[in-house]
Design a protein around this motif. Sequence first.
Motif, PDB file in Angstrom:
ATOM      1  N   MET A   1      22.412  13.379 -12.600  1.00 13.14           N
ATOM      2  CA  MET A   1      22.186  14.379 -13.619  1.00 13.14           C
ATOM      3  C   MET A   1      22.834  15.691 -13.228  1.00 13.14           C
ATOM      4  SD  MET A   1      18.548  16.229 -13.674  1.00 13.14           S
ATOM      5  CE  MET A   1      19.338  17.442 -14.620  1.00 13.14           C
ATOM      6  N   PRO A   2      24.139  15.738 -13.188  1.00 17.07           N
ATOM      7  CA  PRO A   2      24.833  16.973 -12.841  1.00 17.07           C
ATOM      8  C   PRO A   2      24.590  18.060 -13.880  1.00 17.07           C
ATOM      9  CG  PRO A   2      26.390  15.184 -13.263  1.00 17.07           C
ATOM     10  CD  PRO A   2      25.023  14.652 -13.493  1.00 17.07           C
ATOM     11  N   GLY A   3      24.688  19.272 -13.454  1.00 20.04           N
ATOM     12  CA  GLY A   3      24.516  20.384 -14.370  1.00 20.04           C
ATOM     13  C   GLY A   3      25.008  21.668 -13.732  1.00 20.04           C
ATOM     14  N   ASP A  23      15.511  21.059 -17.353  1.00 23.72           N
ATOM     15  CA  ASP A  23      16.008  19.672 -17.315  1.00 23.72           C
ATOM     16  C   ASP A  23      15.851  19.075 -15.920  1.00 23.72           C
ATOM     17  OD1 ASP A  23      16.713  19.774 -19.975  1.00 23.72           O
ATOM     18  OD2 ASP A  23      18.847  20.143 -19.589  1.00 23.72           O
ATOM     19  N   TYR A  24      16.160  19.851 -14.888  1.00 25.75           N
ATOM     20  CA  TYR A  24      16.028  19.392 -13.505  1.00 25.75           C
ATOM     21  C   TYR A  24      14.558  19.147 -13.175  1.00 25.75           C
ATOM     22  CZ  TYR A  24      16.708  19.196  -8.435  1.00 25.75           C
ATOM     23  OH  TYR A  24      16.729  18.803  -7.131  1.00 25.75           O
ATOM     24  N   ARG A  25      13.687  20.079 -13.578  1.00 24.62           N
ATOM     25  CA  ARG A  25      12.257  19.922 -13.319  1.00 24.62           C
ATOM     26  C   ARG A  25      11.708  18.674 -13.990  1.00 24.62           C
ATOM     27  NH1 ARG A  25       9.106  23.275 -15.564  1.00 24.62           N
ATOM     28  NH2 ARG A  25      10.606  24.418 -16.794  1.00 24.62           N
ATOM     29  N   ARG A  26      12.088  18.444 -15.247  1.00 26.59           N
ATOM     30  CA  ARG A  26      11.602  17.257 -15.964  1.00 26.59           C
ATOM     31  C   ARG A  26      12.117  15.981 -15.308  1.00 26.59           C
ATOM     32  NH1 ARG A  26      12.010  20.550 -20.560  1.00 26.59           N
ATOM     33  NH2 ARG A  26      14.191  20.040 -20.858  1.00 26.59           N
ATOM     34  N   TYR A  27      13.405  15.934 -14.978  1.00 29.88           N
ATOM     35  CA  TYR A  27      14.022  14.748 -14.392  1.00 29.88           C
ATOM     36  C   TYR A  27      13.341  14.354 -13.082  1.00 29.88           C
ATOM     37  CZ  TYR A  27      17.634  11.557 -12.715  1.00 29.88           C
ATOM     38  OH  TYR A  27      18.305  10.451 -12.254  1.00 29.88           O
TER      39      TYR A  27
END
Length: 69
Positions: A1-3, A23-27
Amino acid sequence: MPGKTKRRVLKQGCSAVISIPADYRRYHNLDPGKEVVVLYDSLLLIIPEDRKDILDDPEKKKLIDRLLE
């Protein structure tokens, strides 16, 4: 999940904080109170506690060590 994102450094008491993108926290299921491993030098790496096994992988450890030189 790059960002990629920009974050502003905020003052909180005598410290400064940077928020982790939603998004990172959810993933990584990073709910408030969860711990993360923070590695830093010229870069800052945040590793979710349940993924700290990547530090045991010789290839990934070598890459992380090179990034943090």
